[in-house]
Scaffold this motif. Structure first.
Motif, PDB file in Angstrom:
ATOM      1  N   UNK A  42       1.445 -11.591  -7.945  1.00 47.26           N
ATOM      2  CA  UNK A  42       0.971 -10.770  -6.897  1.00 47.26           C
ATOM      3  C   UNK A  42       1.912  -9.903  -6.304  1.00 47.26           C
ATOM      4  N   UNK A  43       3.268 -10.042  -6.483  1.00 49.60           N
ATOM      5  CA  UNK A  43       4.205  -9.274  -5.912  1.00 49.60           C
ATOM      6  C   UNK A  43       4.684  -8.133  -6.946  1.00 49.60           C
ATOM      7  N   UNK A  44       3.982  -7.789  -7.983  1.00 47.76           N
ATOM      8  CA  UNK A  44       4.339  -6.895  -9.044  1.00 47.76           C
ATOM      9  C   UNK A  44       3.208  -5.892  -8.681  1.00 47.76           C
ATOM     10  N   UNK A  45       3.600  -4.668  -8.614  1.00 43.56           N
ATOM     11  CA  UNK A  45       2.441  -3.350  -8.012  1.00 43.56           C
ATOM     12  C   UNK A  45       3.192  -2.343  -8.875  1.00 43.56           C
ATOM     13  N   UNK A  52       3.480   1.716   0.278  1.00 45.47           N
ATOM     14  CA  UNK A  52       2.883   1.013   0.750  1.00 45.47           C
ATOM     15  C   UNK A  52       2.906  -0.467   0.792  1.00 45.47           C
ATOM     16  N   UNK A  53       3.531  -1.063  -0.616  1.00 49.57           N
ATOM     17  CA  UNK A  53       3.665  -2.348  -0.454  1.00 49.57           C
ATOM     18  C   UNK A  53       4.801  -2.936   0.518  1.00 49.57           C
ATOM     19  N   UNK A  54       5.902  -1.967   0.443  1.00 49.32           N
ATOM     20  CA  UNK A  54       6.817  -2.468   1.346  1.00 49.32           C
ATOM     21  C   UNK A  54       6.337  -2.786   2.883  1.00 49.32           C
ATOM     22  N   UNK A  55       5.317  -1.818   3.230  1.00 50.16           N
ATOM     23  CA  UNK A  55       4.925  -1.863   4.584  1.00 50.16           C
ATOM     24  C   UNK A  55       4.056  -3.018   4.509  1.00 50.16           C
ATOM     25  N   UNK A  56       3.156  -3.216   3.584  1.00 49.27           N
ATOM     26  CA  UNK A  56       2.252  -4.648   3.564  1.00 49.27           C
ATOM     27  C   UNK A  56       2.943  -5.596   3.618  1.00 49.27           C
ATOM     28  N   UNK A  57       4.086  -5.805   2.951  1.00 39.66           N
ATOM     29  CA  UNK A  57       4.788  -7.102   2.952  1.00 39.66           C
ATOM     30  C   UNK A  57       5.223  -7.591   4.287  1.00 39.66           C
ATOM     31  N   UNK A  58       5.253  -6.582   5.262  1.00 38.39           N
ATOM     32  CA  UNK A  58       5.712  -6.970   6.795  1.00 38.39           C
ATOM     33  C   UNK A  58       4.465  -7.235   7.470  1.00 38.39           C
ATOM     34  N   UNK A  59       3.188  -7.022   6.926  1.00 37.67           N
ATOM     35  CA  UNK A  59       1.928  -7.459   7.848  1.00 37.67           C
ATOM     36  C   UNK A  59       1.653  -8.994   7.362  1.00 37.67           C
ATOM     37  N   UNK A  60       1.621  -9.783   8.576  1.00 38.44           N
ATOM     38  CA  UNK A  60       1.046 -11.211   8.641  1.00 38.44           C
ATOM     39  C   UNK A  60      -0.235 -11.136   8.340  1.00 38.44           C
ATOM     40  N   UNK A  63      -2.132 -10.126   1.558  1.00 38.93           N
ATOM     41  CA  UNK A  63      -1.799 -10.943   0.708  1.00 38.93           C
ATOM     42  C   UNK A  63      -0.292 -10.679  -0.092  1.00 38.93           C
ATOM     43  N   UNK A  64       0.214  -9.409   0.164  1.00 34.11           N
ATOM     44  CA  UNK A  64       1.575  -9.335  -0.145  1.00 34.11           C
ATOM     45  C   UNK A  64       2.740 -10.355   0.641  1.00 34.11           C
ATOM     46  N   UNK A  65       2.200 -10.281   1.963  1.00 34.78           N
ATOM     47  CA  UNK A  65       2.996 -11.143   2.716  1.00 34.78           C
ATOM     48  C   UNK A  65       3.071 -12.653   2.581  1.00 34.78           C
ATOM     49  N   UNK A  66       1.804 -13.030   2.218  1.00 34.20           N
ATOM     50  CA  UNK A  66       1.357 -14.209   1.826  1.00 34.20           C
ATOM     51  C   UNK A  66       2.108 -14.745   0.520  1.00 34.20           C
ATOM     52  N   UNK A  67       2.227 -13.978  -0.417  1.00 34.93           N
ATOM     53  CA  UNK A  67       2.685 -14.218  -1.686  1.00 34.93           C
ATOM     54  C   UNK A  67       4.434 -14.285  -1.428  1.00 34.93           C
ATOM     55  N   UNK A  68       4.900 -13.226  -0.712  1.00 38.76           N
ATOM     56  CA  UNK A  68       6.335 -13.152  -0.572  1.00 38.76           C
ATOM     57  C   UNK A  68       6.709 -14.575   0.263  1.00 38.76           C
ATOM     58  N   UNK A  69       5.904 -15.110   1.203  1.00 42.67           N
ATOM     59  CA  UNK A  69       6.349 -16.207   1.950  1.00 42.67           C
ATOM     60  C   UNK A  69       6.273 -17.540   1.106  1.00 42.67           C
TER      61      UNK A  69
END
Length: 74
Positions: A42-45, A52-60, A63-69
């Motif tokens: 889920x973290x391969x884009x 955009x992915x770098x911004x989305x990772x910061x959004x609680x 999905x990218x934030x959830x996968x990262x955590x």
């Protein structure tokens, strides 16, 4: 030709953050890692989605934030 992909998750043994996969092809050792930790996939884009992915990772809750955590907790 398939588009290049990039891993945007945290550094893991055998997988660095921002590793690029030319032609979108995921190496066998990364596929093995994905089998054990599916959140990696889920973290391969696509590279052109990196900003955009770098911004989305910061959004609680994104999905990218959830996968990262999830990766950080494993």
């Amino acid at each position: 030709m398939a588009k290049a992909k990039i891993y945007v998750g945290p550094r893991l043994p055998g997988l660095n953050r921002f590793s690029v996969f030319e032609g979108g092809s995921i190496p066998p050792h990364i596929k093995t890692m994905i089998e054990k930790r599916p959140a990696i996939a889920g973290l391969i884009v696509y590279v052109d989605e990196l900003a955009q992915a770098r911004l989305d990772i910061q959004k609680t809750g994104h999905p990218l934030n959830v996968f990262y955590k999830k990766i950080l907790k494993e």
